[in-house]
Design an enzyme around this catalytic site. Structure first.
Site, PDB file in Angstrom:
ATOM      1  N   HIS A 167      45.539   9.147 -39.597  1.00 30.32           N
ATOM      2  CA  HIS A 167      46.890   9.682 -39.834  1.00 30.32           C
ATOM      3  C   HIS A 167      47.859   8.549 -40.237  1.00 30.32           C
ATOM      4  O   HIS A 167      48.826   8.258 -39.526  1.00 30.32           O
ATOM      5  CB  HIS A 167      47.360  10.365 -38.542  1.00 30.32           C
ATOM      6  CG  HIS A 167      48.499  11.313 -38.711  1.00 30.32           C
ATOM      7  ND1 HIS A 167      49.745  10.927 -39.148  1.00 30.32           N
ATOM      8  CD2 HIS A 167      48.592  12.654 -38.482  1.00 30.32           C
ATOM      9  CE1 HIS A 167      50.547  11.977 -39.179  1.00 30.32           C
ATOM     10  NE2 HIS A 167      49.879  13.029 -38.797  1.00 30.32           N
ATOM     11  N   GLU A 271      46.856  10.808 -45.515  1.00 32.50           N
ATOM     12  CA  GLU A 271      45.839  10.685 -44.472  1.00 32.50           C
ATOM     13  C   GLU A 271      44.442  11.047 -44.981  1.00 32.50           C
ATOM     14  O   GLU A 271      44.200  12.205 -45.344  1.00 32.50           O
ATOM     15  CB  GLU A 271      46.216  11.622 -43.327  1.00 32.50           C
ATOM     16  CG  GLU A 271      47.647  11.454 -42.845  1.00 32.50           C
ATOM     17  CD  GLU A 271      48.193  12.686 -42.143  1.00 32.50           C
ATOM     18  OE1 GLU A 271      49.358  13.036 -42.353  1.00 32.50           O
ATOM     19  OE2 GLU A 271      47.428  13.303 -41.391  1.00 32.50           O
TER      20      GLU A 271
HETATM   21  O1  TA6 Z   1      49.590  15.292 -40.636  1.00 28.19           O
HETATM   22  C1  TA6 Z   1      50.597  16.237 -40.725  1.00 28.19           C
HETATM   23  C2  TA6 Z   1      50.793  16.915 -39.372  1.00 28.19           C
HETATM   24  O2  TA6 Z   1      49.706  17.752 -39.059  1.00 28.19           O
HETATM   25  C3  TA6 Z   1      52.116  17.653 -39.412  1.00 28.19           C
HETATM   26  O3  TA6 Z   1      51.931  19.053 -39.331  1.00 28.19           O
HETATM   27  C4  TA6 Z   1      52.886  17.105 -38.210  1.00 28.19           C
HETATM   28  O4  TA6 Z   1      52.671  17.900 -37.072  1.00 28.19           O
HETATM   29  C5  TA6 Z   1      52.270  15.702 -38.089  1.00 28.19           C
HETATM   30  O5  TA6 Z   1      50.882  15.928 -38.315  1.00 28.19           O
HETATM   31  C6  TA6 Z   1      52.584  14.969 -36.809  1.00 28.19           C
HETATM   32  O6  TA6 Z   1      51.859  15.508 -35.745  1.00 28.19           O
HETATM   33  P1  TA6 Z   1      52.064  14.807 -34.289  1.00 28.19           P
HETATM   34  O7  TA6 Z   1      51.169  15.577 -33.371  1.00 28.19           O
HETATM   35  O8  TA6 Z   1      51.678  13.367 -34.420  1.00 28.19           O
HETATM   36  O9  TA6 Z   1      53.554  14.951 -33.995  1.00 28.19           O
END
Ligand code: TA6
Length: 314
Positions: A167, A271
């Protein structure tokens, strides 16, 4: 040898959390917290920070650190009984002192091997046996390489099925001056529209509002061009067919306690992931997912940005 020259140093980071500092001889560096196995810094040989970590990030379990490269495992997303993006980023990893032989094509000594195995608690929430080995390495030119090796260690013949993402939060000067090349014309699942499937337009992706898209069957290389900094990030990936692109924009930014209201202007998540088609391993089988990040001067690829030229030039 004083610490600033040691290729690998274990020390205390924020709130006394243990971290590993990697230093490449030409000056690039990276930091990985054992909490989450999470990279929280990647600097070039001029000491410029290339990843985004929120000024409000909470370096305290059980909250995941907001920024750097959180590891999403054993699931990407928010479904079933597991917490969003799984639990690997909320666990303390160990240094893998005796990793199985690992072919590496770099002479750099700036790398660390970490390992995560399920605790008894983990087995209660996700009853699967695995060994997750993560190597974080700096290449001679300052590239940042992450390699995940996940092995199904079940002795009861149980298959292991998971989804995965690195991520990655890239630091950008101004999101409204950023373009992403390499995802044009591809299909994506739009998280903002009930994961409905759409097809991307024919030219570079730019940003004027919240974006949360899972591009499927994406190319090995994706470029993120920061116009103001004249810098292009290149992601090279292997074993990770999908790519998630996320910017929360202003409303979502304000709703996140561990994210500054204006910080959406200076970050973009792209990501490398395996989401659309979960990975299933038989007992004894191992999966590898690798991403290599580099930051190259965009001026080298400037002119009318022909996506192929940008992706070929670095
Ligand atoms: O990668 C995108 C995502 O899935 C978004 O929907 C948002 O929720 C982000 O991840 C951040 O997620 P987190 O659980 O780290 O706040």
């Amino acid at each position: 040898m004083s610490s600033e020259r040691v290729p690998v140093e274990l020390c205390k980071g924020i709130n006394g959390l243990e971290k590993v500092v990697l230093r490449e001889v030409r000056g690039s560096s990276a930091e990985v917290y054992l909490y989450g196995g999470q990279v929280t810094s990647w600097k070039n040989d001029h000491g410029e920070e290339l990843l985004f970590v929120s000024s409000k990030a909470i370096f305290k379990p059980p909250k995941a650190i907001r920024g750097g490269i959180p590891i999403c495992f054993p699931q990407f997303g928010n479904h079933g009984s597991l917490e969003q993006h799984g639990f690997a980023r909320n666990r303390v990893w160990s240094i893998d002192v005796d990793p199985p032989p690992f072919p590496t094509n770099t002479s750099s000594r700036a790398f660390i091997d970490l390992i995560l195995k399920p605790s008894e608690e983990d087995m209660k929430i996700w009853p699967h046996s695995y060994e997750f080995r993560l190597r974080v390495a700096l290449g001679p030119g300052g590239d940042l390489m992450l390699t995940s090796r996940i092995r199904n260690t079940s002795t009861e013949g149980k298959p292991l099925t998971f989804t995965f993402a690195y991520h990655t939060y890239f630091s950008v000067s101004d999101i409204s001056e950023v373009r992403v090349e390499g995802l044009e014309t591809l299909d994506y699942l739009d998280n903002l529209q009930n994961k409905e499937r759409f097809t991307e337009q024919g030219d570079a992706i730019t940003f004027e509002s919240e974006v949360d898209k899972i591009y499927v069957s994406t190319p090995t290389k994706i470029a993120i061009l920061d116009h103001e900094k004249k810098r292009t990030f290149v992601i090279r990936k292997d074993g990770l067919p999908d790519a998630v692109v996320w910017n929360p924009w202003d409303k979502k930014a304000k709703a996140m306690a561990d994210f500054g209201d204006d910080e959406y202007k200076h970050m973009l998540c792209v990501e490398a992931a395996a989401v659309e088609k979960p990975i299933t391993l038989k007992p004894g089988e191992e999966w590898r997912g690798r991403q290599e990040l580099s930051a190259v001067p965009s001026s080298y690829c400037s002119g009318q940005l022909d996506p192929q030229k940008v992706l070929q030039c670095s």
